[in-house]
Design a protein around this motif. Structure first.
Motif, PDB file in Angstrom:
ATOM      1  N   PRO A   3       0.800  -1.225   0.000  1.00 58.46           N
ATOM      2  CA  PRO A   3       0.000   0.000   0.000  1.00 58.46           C
ATOM      3  C   PRO A   3       0.838   1.283   0.000  1.00 58.46           C
ATOM      4  N   TYR A   4       2.000   1.274  -0.627  1.00 55.37           N
ATOM      5  CA  TYR A   4       2.881   2.424  -0.591  1.00 55.37           C
ATOM      6  C   TYR A   4       2.919   3.100  -1.961  1.00 55.37           C
ATOM      7  N   THR A   5       4.045   3.655  -2.300  1.00 55.57           N
ATOM      8  CA  THR A   5       4.203   4.343  -3.576  1.00 55.57           C
ATOM      9  C   THR A   5       4.082   3.360  -4.735  1.00 55.57           C
ATOM     10  N   ALA A   6       4.111   3.896  -5.927  1.00 52.09           N
ATOM     11  CA  ALA A   6       3.955   3.071  -7.127  1.00 52.09           C
ATOM     12  C   ALA A   6       5.018   1.976  -7.193  1.00 52.09           C
ATOM     13  N   ILE A   7       4.615   0.816  -7.638  1.00 48.16           N
ATOM     14  CA  ILE A   7       5.530  -0.313  -7.783  1.00 48.16           C
ATOM     15  C   ILE A   7       6.310  -0.142  -9.085  1.00 48.16           C
ATOM     16  N   LEU A   8       7.642  -0.160  -8.968  1.00 44.15           N
ATOM     17  CA  LEU A   8       8.523  -0.020 -10.125  1.00 44.15           C
ATOM     18  C   LEU A   8       8.932  -1.363 -10.709  1.00 44.15           C
ATOM     19  N   PHE A   9       8.966  -2.381  -9.846  1.00 43.77           N
ATOM     20  CA  PHE A   9       9.381  -3.720 -10.266  1.00 43.77           C
ATOM     21  C   PHE A   9       8.684  -4.732  -9.377  1.00 43.77           C
ATOM     22  N   SER A  10       8.221  -5.801  -9.984  1.00 43.31           N
ATOM     23  CA  SER A  10       7.573  -6.868  -9.232  1.00 43.31           C
ATOM     24  C   SER A  10       7.881  -8.194  -9.908  1.00 43.31           C
ATOM     25  N   GLU A  11       8.181  -9.193  -9.094  1.00 48.72           N
ATOM     26  CA  GLU A  11       8.486 -10.517  -9.648  1.00 48.72           C
ATOM     27  C   GLU A  11       8.053 -11.591  -8.664  1.00 48.72           C
ATOM     28  N   ILE A  67       9.717  -3.728  -5.716  1.00 48.78           N
ATOM     29  CA  ILE A  67      10.553  -2.546  -5.551  1.00 48.78           C
ATOM     30  C   ILE A  67       9.714  -1.301  -5.828  1.00 48.78           C
ATOM     31  N   THR A  68       9.766  -0.373  -4.882  1.00 45.02           N
ATOM     32  CA  THR A  68       9.148   0.947  -5.059  1.00 45.02           C
ATOM     33  C   THR A  68      10.282   1.976  -5.000  1.00 45.02           C
ATOM     34  N   SER A  69       9.955   3.231  -5.099  1.00 45.56           N
ATOM     35  CA  SER A  69      10.991   4.267  -5.018  1.00 45.56           C
ATOM     36  C   SER A  69      11.548   4.394  -3.599  1.00 45.56           C
ATOM     37  N   ASP A  70      10.850   3.835  -2.620  1.00 45.06           N
ATOM     38  CA  ASP A  70      11.255   3.942  -1.221  1.00 45.06           C
ATOM     39  C   ASP A  70      11.924   2.704  -0.647  1.00 45.06           C
ATOM     40  N   GLU A  71      11.597   1.520  -1.186  1.00 42.05           N
ATOM     41  CA  GLU A  71      12.054   0.293  -0.538  1.00 42.05           C
ATOM     42  C   GLU A  71      12.042  -0.899  -1.483  1.00 42.05           C
ATOM     43  N   ILE A  72      12.755  -1.934  -1.028  1.00 43.12           N
ATOM     44  CA  ILE A  72      12.734  -3.248  -1.668  1.00 43.12           C
ATOM     45  C   ILE A  72      12.115  -4.189  -0.650  1.00 43.12           C
ATOM     46  N   ARG A  73      11.145  -4.978  -1.099  1.00 44.31           N
ATOM     47  CA  ARG A  73      10.492  -5.948  -0.207  1.00 44.31           C
ATOM     48  C   ARG A  73      10.678  -7.339  -0.797  1.00 44.31           C
ATOM     49  N   ILE A  74      11.013  -8.283   0.081  1.00 43.51           N
ATOM     50  CA  ILE A  74      11.108  -9.680  -0.353  1.00 43.51           C
ATOM     51  C   ILE A  74      10.463 -10.564   0.695  1.00 43.51           C
ATOM     52  N   ARG A  75       9.928 -11.669   0.226  1.00 40.13           N
ATOM     53  CA  ARG A  75       9.465 -12.733   1.124  1.00 40.13           C
ATOM     54  C   ARG A  75       9.491 -14.039   0.343  1.00 40.13           C
ATOM     55  N   PHE A  76       9.634 -15.126   1.096  1.00 39.33           N
ATOM     56  CA  PHE A  76       9.755 -16.454   0.491  1.00 39.33           C
ATOM     57  C   PHE A  76       8.779 -17.375   1.209  1.00 39.33           C
TER      58      PHE A  76
END
Length: 162
Positions: A3-11, A67-76
């Motif tokens: 729910p943050y800024t626009a998503i720049l990358f998603s995989e 990945i957003t302009s503010d952060e990278i998030r990962i989970r497995f």
């Protein structure tokens, strides 16, 4: 969803599906031995349970990177349900590189290879986003989209100087 800024990358990545076949082979062998009277049916149930559960965990595993302009998030999932959040400001340098999953990290999954290599989150392939933190251990995040990731990360984090 994030729910943050626009998503720049998603995989989203799964392990290769051939791992599931590893569970079928022991089932067939033990069933054959049980039918022939060589092993008891209790052994069949034990092997059957393990042979179905372990590969099923691999098939259901999902590495997610956002990945957003503010952060990278990962989970497995199903091993780590909670997002690991990496603020962009904590990253000293980042670049996409080719690596050897077996040689450098001992395989796929969530791996730790010591202080020099740090942690690795990967599901398949041989490309990853290498992160170096200000005063912390490195982290590698596997990707099947290296070119797209290079473009996005170049706009967010300084790359190493050659």
């Amino acid at each position: 969803m994030i729910p943050y800024t626009a998503i720049l990358f998603s995989e989203r990545q799964h392990f290769s599906r051939w791992w599931f076949l590893l569970g079928i082979e022991p089932i067939v062998i033990v069933l054959g031995l049980a039918v022939g009277g060589i092993v008891p049916w209790v052994a069949v149930l034990g092997v059957l349970g393990f042979a179905l559960i372990a590969p099923s965990l691999l098939v259901l595993s999902l590495l997610e990177t956002v990945i957003t302009s503010d952060e990278i998030r990962i989970r497995f999932r199903p091993f780590k349900w909670k997002w690991k959040v990496i603020p962009i400001g904590d990253i000293e340098k980042a670049f996409v590189r080719q690596y050897d999953p077996l040689g450098e990290y001992g395989g796929w999954g969530i791996k730790y290879a010591g202080k020099k290599e740090g942690w690795c989150y990967n599901a398949r392939g041989k490309w990853g986003l290498q992160l170096h933190f200000k005063g912390g251990k490195p982290l590698l995040i596997g990707t099947m989209k290296p070119d797209e990731l290079k473009e996005v990360i170049a706009t967010l984090v300084p790359s190493p100087t050659p």
